[in-house]
Design a protein around this motif. Structure first.
Motif, PDB file in Angstrom:
ATOM      1  N   LEU A  99       0.830  -1.204   0.000  1.00  0.00           N
ATOM      2  CA  LEU A  99       0.000   0.000   0.000  1.00  0.00           C
ATOM      3  C   LEU A  99       0.868   1.259   0.000  1.00  0.00           C
ATOM      4  N   GLN A 100       1.930   1.243   0.780  1.00  0.00           N
ATOM      5  CA  GLN A 100       2.843   2.385   0.821  1.00  0.00           C
ATOM      6  C   GLN A 100       3.475   2.628  -0.543  1.00  0.00           C
ATOM      7  N   LEU A 101       3.974   1.576  -1.175  1.00  0.00           N
ATOM      8  CA  LEU A 101       4.595   1.734  -2.488  1.00  0.00           C
ATOM      9  C   LEU A 101       3.580   2.182  -3.534  1.00  0.00           C
ATOM     10  N   TYR A 102       2.352   1.689  -3.440  1.00  0.00           N
ATOM     11  CA  TYR A 102       1.308   2.111  -4.376  1.00  0.00           C
ATOM     12  C   TYR A 102       1.008   3.600  -4.233  1.00  0.00           C
ATOM     13  N   LEU A 103       0.867   4.060  -2.993  1.00  0.00           N
ATOM     14  CA  LEU A 103       0.599   5.487  -2.776  1.00  0.00           C
ATOM     15  C   LEU A 103       1.765   6.351  -3.254  1.00  0.00           C
ATOM     16  N   GLN A 104       2.983   5.896  -2.993  1.00  0.00           N
ATOM     17  CA  GLN A 104       4.148   6.649  -3.453  1.00  0.00           C
ATOM     18  C   GLN A 104       4.204   6.680  -4.979  1.00  0.00           C
ATOM     19  N   TRP A 105       3.865   5.561  -5.612  1.00  0.00           N
ATOM     20  CA  TRP A 105       3.860   5.492  -7.071  1.00  0.00           C
ATOM     21  C   TRP A 105       2.842   6.465  -7.650  1.00  0.00           C
ATOM     22  N   ARG A 106       1.645   6.526  -7.036  1.00  0.00           N
ATOM     23  CA  ARG A 106       0.620   7.453  -7.524  1.00  0.00           C
ATOM     24  C   ARG A 106       1.075   8.904  -7.400  1.00  0.00           C
ATOM     25  N   LEU A 107       1.715   9.235  -6.279  1.00  0.00           N
ATOM     26  CA  LEU A 107       2.215  10.607  -6.119  1.00  0.00           C
ATOM     27  C   LEU A 107       3.290  10.924  -7.152  1.00  0.00           C
ATOM     28  N   LEU A 108       4.190   9.975  -7.394  1.00  0.00           N
ATOM     29  CA  LEU A 108       5.251  10.186  -8.368  1.00  0.00           C
ATOM     30  C   LEU A 108       4.674  10.330  -9.777  1.00  0.00           C
ATOM     31  N   LYS A 109       3.696   9.507 -10.115  1.00  0.00           N
ATOM     32  CA  LYS A 109       3.067   9.604 -11.432  1.00  0.00           C
ATOM     33  C   LYS A 109       2.368  10.951 -11.610  1.00  0.00           C
ATOM     34  N   HIS A 110       1.725  11.420 -10.556  1.00  0.00           N
ATOM     35  CA  HIS A 110       1.070  12.727 -10.622  1.00  0.00           C
ATOM     36  C   HIS A 110       2.100  13.819 -10.897  1.00  0.00           C
ATOM     37  N   TYR A 111       3.217  13.770 -10.203  1.00  0.00           N
ATOM     38  CA  TYR A 111       4.260  14.777 -10.394  1.00  0.00           C
ATOM     39  C   TYR A 111       4.849  14.679 -11.800  1.00  0.00           C
ATOM     40  N   GLU A 112       5.132  13.437 -12.264  1.00  0.00           N
ATOM     41  CA  GLU A 112       5.700  13.265 -13.598  1.00  0.00           C
ATOM     42  C   GLU A 112       4.735  13.758 -14.673  1.00  0.00           C
ATOM     43  N   ARG A 113       3.458  13.445 -14.519  1.00  0.00           N
ATOM     44  CA  ARG A 113       2.454  13.888 -15.491  1.00  0.00           C
ATOM     45  C   ARG A 113       2.383  15.413 -15.522  1.00  0.00           C
ATOM     46  N   LYS A 114       2.374  16.006 -14.346  1.00  0.00           N
ATOM     47  CA  LYS A 114       2.310  17.468 -14.268  1.00  0.00           C
ATOM     48  C   LYS A 114       3.554  18.099 -14.898  1.00  0.00           C
ATOM     49  N   LEU A 115       4.718  17.547 -14.618  1.00  0.00           N
ATOM     50  CA  LEU A 115       5.966  18.078 -15.166  1.00  0.00           C
ATOM     51  C   LEU A 115       6.011  17.900 -16.680  1.00  0.00           C
ATOM     52  N   THR A 116       5.608  16.732 -17.175  1.00  0.00           N
ATOM     53  CA  THR A 116       5.622  16.474 -18.609  1.00  0.00           C
ATOM     54  C   THR A 116       4.672  17.400 -19.344  1.00  0.00           C
ATOM     55  N   HIS A 117       3.482  17.565 -18.804  1.00  0.00           N
ATOM     56  CA  HIS A 117       2.523  18.472 -19.445  1.00  0.00           C
ATOM     57  C   HIS A 117       3.014  19.916 -19.403  1.00  0.00           C
ATOM     58  N   GLY A 118       3.638  20.294 -18.318  1.00  0.00           N
ATOM     59  CA  GLY A 118       4.183  21.653 -18.214  1.00  0.00           C
ATOM     60  C   GLY A 118       5.289  21.900 -19.223  1.00  0.00           C
ATOM     61  N   VAL A 119       6.202  20.940 -19.357  1.00  0.00           N
ATOM     62  CA  VAL A 119       7.287  21.083 -20.318  1.00  0.00           C
ATOM     63  C   VAL A 119       6.747  21.050 -21.743  1.00  0.00           C
ATOM     64  N   GLY A 120       5.803  20.124 -21.994  1.00  0.00           N
ATOM     65  CA  GLY A 120       5.224  20.057 -23.347  1.00  0.00           C
ATOM     66  C   GLY A 120       4.483  21.330 -23.707  1.00  0.00           C
ATOM     67  N   ALA A 121       3.721  21.882 -22.778  1.00  0.00           N
ATOM     68  CA  ALA A 121       2.992  23.127 -23.044  1.00  0.00           C
ATOM     69  C   ALA A 121       3.962  24.280 -23.280  1.00  0.00           C
ATOM     70  N   ALA A 122       5.026  24.346 -22.497  1.00  0.00           N
ATOM     71  CA  ALA A 122       6.018  25.420 -22.667  1.00  0.00           C
ATOM     72  C   ALA A 122       6.712  25.282 -24.009  1.00  0.00           C
ATOM     73  N   TYR A 123       6.994  24.043 -24.435  1.00  0.00           N
ATOM     74  CA  TYR A 123       7.665  23.815 -25.708  1.00  0.00           C
ATOM     75  C   TYR A 123       6.765  24.213 -26.873  1.00  0.00           C
ATOM     76  N   LEU A 124       5.488  23.822 -26.785  1.00  0.00           N
ATOM     77  CA  LEU A 124       4.575  24.122 -27.882  1.00  0.00           C
ATOM     78  C   LEU A 124       4.195  25.604 -27.935  1.00  0.00           C
ATOM     79  N   SER A 125       4.216  26.278 -26.818  1.00  0.00           N
ATOM     80  CA  SER A 125       3.852  27.693 -26.827  1.00  0.00           C
ATOM     81  C   SER A 125       5.030  28.616 -27.060  1.00  0.00           C
ATOM     82  N   SER A 126       6.207  28.048 -27.187  1.00  0.00           N
ATOM     83  CA  SER A 126       7.389  28.911 -27.407  1.00  0.00           C
ATOM     84  C   SER A 126       7.368  29.480 -28.823  1.00  0.00           C
ATOM     85  N   SER A 127       7.921  30.656 -28.940  1.00  0.00           N
ATOM     86  CA  SER A 127       7.964  31.306 -30.262  1.00  0.00           C
ATOM     87  C   SER A 127       9.401  31.329 -30.737  1.00  0.00           C
ATOM     88  N   TRP A 128       9.743  30.344 -31.534  1.00  0.00           N
ATOM     89  CA  TRP A 128      11.123  30.264 -32.016  1.00  0.00           C
ATOM     90  C   TRP A 128      11.180  30.929 -33.322  1.00  0.00           C
TER      91      TRP A 128
END
Length: 128
Positions: A99-128
């Motif tokens: 149960l502990q590892l499952y909860l930790q995995w869910r928190l890590l996945k949430h952070y990774e998803r948030k970070l990936t979406h943030g980086v992807g959004a910043a990349y797509l909205s950049s004006s090169w």
């Protein structure tokens, strides 16, 4: 360090219950590990043939507490009952760790998803 603190504050604000649950599960696992070690004393006493410990040290206190706990639960203090108690505690510990590892995995996945979406959004909205 600043990134970790930002991450921790974000997770604390969004998943406070999960962090508290993980902390309590970790405490349960630690205490149950100590209890398993404490059950070694009665096993040694039972296999050596004497059911009591003669010196007045820490091991005597553990042996008496274990004997009193088994007596309160109306379980005879035999080698089989102590081994069954250890097996039950190991099973509970395994479930708690899962149960502990499952909860930790869910928190890590949430952070990774948030970070990936943030980086992807910043990349797509950049004006090169």
């Amino acid at each position: 360090m600043k990134t970790f603190l930002n991450y921790f504050v974000t997770i604390w604000n969004t998943h406070r219950l999960a962090l508290v649950a993980i902390s309590f599960i970790m405490a349960f696992v630690g205490i149950s590990e100590g209890f398993i070690v404490a059950l070694i004393v009665p096993i040694l006493n039972l296999t050596m043939g004497n059911a009591t410990v003669e010196d007045d040290g820490f091991l005597t206190t553990i042996a008496h507490a274990t004997r009193d706990m088994f007596a309160a639960l109306h379980i005879p203090l035999t080698l089989g009952s102590v081994l069954i108690a250890i097996a039950v505690i190991f099973a509970l510990q395994g479930g708690a760790r899962f149960l502990q590892l499952y909860l930790q995995w869910r928190l890590l996945k949430h952070y990774e998803r948030k970070l990936t979406h943030g980086v992807g959004a910043a990349y797509l909205s950049s004006s090169w």
